[in-house]
Design an enzyme around this catalytic site. Sequence first.
Site, PDB file in Angstrom:
ATOM      1  CB  THR A 100      -0.761  -0.215   0.998  1.00 34.01           C
ATOM      2  OG1 THR A 100      -1.729  -1.324   1.308  1.00 34.01           O
ATOM      3  CG2 THR A 100      -2.066   1.046   1.205  1.00 34.01           C
ATOM      4  CE  LYS A 175      -4.777  -2.019   1.352  1.00 30.30           C
ATOM      5  NZ  LYS A 175      -5.531  -2.642   1.739  1.00 30.30           N
ATOM      6  CE  LYS A 244       1.942   1.964   4.912  1.00 28.22           C
ATOM      7  NZ  LYS A 244       1.495   0.990   3.832  1.00 28.22           N
TER       8      LYS A 244
HETATM    9  N1  LIG Z   1      -0.850  -6.645   7.578  1.00 23.51           N
HETATM   10  C1  LIG Z   1      -1.894  -6.174   6.976  1.00 23.51           C
HETATM   11  O1  LIG Z   1      -2.977  -7.087   7.524  1.00 23.51           O
HETATM   12  C2  LIG Z   1      -1.878  -6.195   5.571  1.00 23.51           C
HETATM   13  C3  LIG Z   1      -3.358  -5.951   4.537  1.00 23.51           C
HETATM   14  C4  LIG Z   1      -3.243  -5.323   3.756  1.00 23.51           C
HETATM   15  C5  LIG Z   1      -1.860  -4.743   3.024  1.00 23.51           C
HETATM   16  N2  LIG Z   1      -1.352  -4.456   3.646  1.00 23.51           N
HETATM   17  C6  LIG Z   1       0.240  -3.594   3.179  1.00 23.51           C
HETATM   18  O2  LIG Z   1       1.402  -4.751   2.840  1.00 23.51           O
HETATM   19  C7  LIG Z   1       2.667  -3.711   2.761  1.00 23.51           C
HETATM   20  C8  LIG Z   1       3.601  -4.603   4.358  1.00 23.51           C
HETATM   21  O3  LIG Z   1       2.007  -5.054   5.447  1.00 23.51           O
HETATM   22  P1  LIG Z   1       2.927  -6.555   6.133  1.00 23.51           P
HETATM   23  O4  LIG Z   1       1.846  -5.868   7.267  1.00 23.51           O
HETATM   24  O5  LIG Z   1       3.301  -7.682   5.776  1.00 23.51           O
HETATM   25  O6  LIG Z   1       4.067  -5.469   7.090  1.00 23.51           O
HETATM   26  P2  LIG Z   1       5.364  -5.866   7.426  1.00 23.51           P
HETATM   27  O7  LIG Z   1       5.146  -7.173   8.587  1.00 23.51           O
HETATM   28  O8  LIG Z   1       5.830  -5.185   8.655  1.00 23.51           O
HETATM   29  O9  LIG Z   1       6.721  -6.137   6.762  1.00 23.51           O
HETATM   30  C9  LIG Z   1       7.178  -4.722   5.988  1.00 23.51           C
HETATM   31  C10 LIG Z   1       8.516  -5.186   5.057  1.00 23.51           C
HETATM   32  O10 LIG Z   1       9.141  -4.582   4.331  1.00 23.51           O
HETATM   33  C11 LIG Z   1      10.280  -4.230   4.343  1.00 23.51           C
HETATM   34  N3  LIG Z   1      10.739  -3.459   4.254  1.00 23.51           N
HETATM   35  C12 LIG Z   1      10.460  -2.257   4.854  1.00 23.51           C
HETATM   36  N4  LIG Z   1      11.552  -1.432   4.902  1.00 23.51           N
HETATM   37  C13 LIG Z   1      11.955  -1.810   4.105  1.00 23.51           C
HETATM   38  C14 LIG Z   1      13.234  -0.901   3.268  1.00 23.51           C
HETATM   39  N5  LIG Z   1      13.478   0.446   3.138  1.00 23.51           N
HETATM   40  N6  LIG Z   1      13.848  -1.734   2.493  1.00 23.51           N
HETATM   41  C15 LIG Z   1      13.287  -3.015   1.818  1.00 23.51           C
HETATM   42  N7  LIG Z   1      12.470  -3.901   2.949  1.00 23.51           N
HETATM   43  C16 LIG Z   1      11.851  -2.968   3.599  1.00 23.51           C
HETATM   44  C17 LIG Z   1      10.494  -5.509   5.448  1.00 23.51           C
HETATM   45  O11 LIG Z   1      11.630  -6.132   5.666  1.00 23.51           O
HETATM   46  P3  LIG Z   1      11.998  -6.922   6.864  1.00 23.51           P
HETATM   47  O12 LIG Z   1      12.163  -8.078   7.213  1.00 23.51           O
HETATM   48  O13 LIG Z   1      14.341  -6.292   6.376  1.00 23.51           O
HETATM   49  O14 LIG Z   1      12.252  -5.462   8.379  1.00 23.51           O
HETATM   50  C18 LIG Z   1       9.326  -6.263   4.700  1.00 23.51           C
HETATM   51  O15 LIG Z   1       9.673  -7.483   4.653  1.00 23.51           O
HETATM   52  C19 LIG Z   1       1.971  -2.850   4.302  1.00 23.51           C
HETATM   53  O16 LIG Z   1       1.945  -1.172   2.304  1.00 23.51           O
HETATM   54  C20 LIG Z   1       0.854  -2.426   4.501  1.00 23.51           C
HETATM   55  O17 LIG Z   1       0.507  -1.575   4.624  1.00 23.51           O
HETATM   56  C21 LIG Z   1      -0.710  -5.220   5.138  1.00 23.51           C
END
Ligand SMILES: NC(=O)c1ccc[n+]([C@@H]2O[C@H](COP(=O)([O-])OP(=O)(O)OC[C@H]3O[C@@H](n4cnc5c(N)ncnc54)[C@H](OP(=O)(O)O)[C@@H]3O)[C@@H](O)[C@H]2O)c1
Length: 297
Positions: A100, A175, A244
């Site tokens: 997102t 989204k 965010k």
């Molecule tokens: N969780 C939900 O329910 C959900 C549902 C729909 C959409 N989303 C969206 O999907 C995305 C991922 O969500 P998530 O919940 O999976 O988040 P998360 O668990 O916090 O994972 C974030 C990912 O991004 C990577 N990352 C962060 N900063 C980075 C950088 N500067 N360079 C390279 N990699 C980086 C992290 O790597 P590291 O492992 O090294 O930290 C990790 O792999 C977000 O945009 C979120 O808004 C989430």
Amino acid sequence: VAERGTRVGFIGLGRMGVPMAVNLARAGFDLAVWNRTRARCRPLEQEGARVAADPADLAAGVEVIVTMVADPAAAEAVYLGEHGALQALPDGSTAIDMSTIGPNAVGRLAAAASARGIAFLDAPVSGSVSVAEAAQLTAMVGGPPEAFERVRPVLAAMTAKQIYLGRSGSGATMKLAYNAMIALTNEAISEALVLTERAGIARADAYDVLAAGVLASPFLDYKRDAFLEPDRQAVAFTTALMQKDLALALELGRTLDVPMPATAASNEVLTLARRLGYGDGDLARVADTLRGHPARD
Ligand SMILES: NC(=O)c1ccc[n+]([C@@H]2O[C@H](COP(=O)([O-])OP(=O)(O)OC[C@H]3O[C@@H](n4cnc5c(N)ncnc54)[C@H](OP(=O)(O)O)[C@@H]3O)[C@@H](O)[C@H]2O)c1
């Protein structure tokens, strides 16, 4: 059209990325992965995926690349940064960002991709970790329609529905509207629960009513444990990531002259949630924020 054996690269093995990539591996795609923190690649190694050295190394050998990272800065880093994916993607390949990140970041990435002859799709998803595990997410897609048709089987391995919305940025825009609704729904559930429990109604009983009435929804169902026993549940979606999204939604509203007063109020509650130490906590911590203390049984 992408089929079993198509070489797919996946970047971003966070809470959502791991189950999504696992589903790609299990669908028979030839998968390579990269994550900034290498240890998080382990579940994918166990599924037979190759672990690349950096995003460029990953991109060099694939026909389709999928990214699922935290925010606009992360997406720009993995595509455009040092050892970024874009410089190495082969001609004619397709990039799909499922994070997102909003339409502005998508616009910058799609323009950079297009200058290199790479098709770029924005395909963020609704649903959460449990929904991702079951491959039941909904993808909302913007970008070149022929690229969408080509990679649809890749999306279908991770999602139950793929809804094509039009030009580049449409998925990212949709989204933001969607997540503003999620934040408001989450806020409404929190207010109803805290109000009724202060009045002496058992939290679980109140939740039964919310989940059974005309407002019953998959969201109410899969959030049940997080609202009833927040200390015992794994975090699915953090308040920081939701904030965010609301910041991006409010920015878009300002640009398009669309007032979003309820979203703005919900955003302020998330600021308070972070101030109380719930930034890395699940969205259901909004109820604790309104209680002024962690839930007690
Ligand atoms: N969780 C939900 O329910 C959900 C549902 C729909 C959409 N989303 C969206 O999907 C995305 C991922 O969500 P998530 O919940 O999976 O988040 P998360 O668990 O916090 O994972 C974030 C990912 O991004 C990577 N990352 C962060 N900063 C980075 C950088 N500067 N360079 C390279 N990699 C980086 C992290 O790597 P590291 O492992 O090294 O930290 C990790 O792999 C977000 O945009 C979120 O808004 C989430």
